[in-house]
Motif scaffolding. Structure first.
Motif: not given
Length: 185
Positions: A32-38, A124-129, A155-160
């Motif tokens: 989530a942190l890289p997503a937060a910057h975007r 829509i942005t944020g967590i968890s996907t 983001a979710a806990p995993s990219r998958r």
């Protein structure tokens, strides 16, 4: 001289103020942190053109808390989610809704707010996907809103888990999923 029409799209930032105090919290922070910057960069683009920015955040069962209190708690250095909260601290004129469940629409005034802002489309942005983003996207689709999901801003806990959720949302609600740089409010 004619006035330009206001943007018809709103940026939703879902659940980015989070304690992350659960089993997958560290894994989610990593994603989530890289997503937060975007998301922060996307938010700047939305604000430049006057498009609404709306934070939709879980109330964590704190029925007496307000959004600003939640942000302050999440920014405290002892909170695992503080690095994300610091990147996405709301500005005074940003909108917000507190939600009791997964969808940003469920038992909130979000639909009325979007109508008030003249928005027929949501990014829509944020967590968890695979949970709150998915629930919000499905509810937006049920309200005949066009759904965009900047794939690098969720983001979710995993990219998958994120990839699977995005694939389902593309298929089921016709979500437009692309990188945030291609989204122009």
């Amino acid at each position: 001289m004619t006035n330009a029409a206001p943007p018809q799209i709103a940026l939703l930032i879902v659940d980015m103020f989070n304690f992350l105090d659960f089993a997958d919290g560290q894994a989610l922070l990593k994603q989530a942190l890289p997503a937060a910057h975007r998301i922060a960069a996307l938010k700047r683009r939305f604000r430049r053109v006057g498009a609404p920015v709306i934070y939709a955040n879980d109330n964590f069962g704190q029925w007496h808390a307000d959004f600003r209190e939640l942000v302050a708690v999440c920014r405290h250095e002892s909170c695992r989610g503080a690095p994300i909260a610091d990147v996405l601290t709301p500005e005074a004129d940003d909108f917000y809704v507190l939600k009791p469940k997964q969808s940003a629409f469920h038992s909130t005034p979000l639909a009325v707010l979007l109508e008030h802002c003249g928005c027929r489309e949501v990014a829509i942005t944020g967590i968890s996907t695979d949970v709150c983003i998915a629930a919000t996207a499905i509810d937006a689709h049920m309200r005949d809103l066009t759904v965009r999901i900047p794939a690098d801003c969720v983001a979710a806990p995993s990219r998958r888990r994120t990839a699977v959720a995005l694939a389902v949302l593309k298929q089921s609600v016709h979500a437009r999923c692309a990188q945030s740089r291609s989204l122009h409010p």
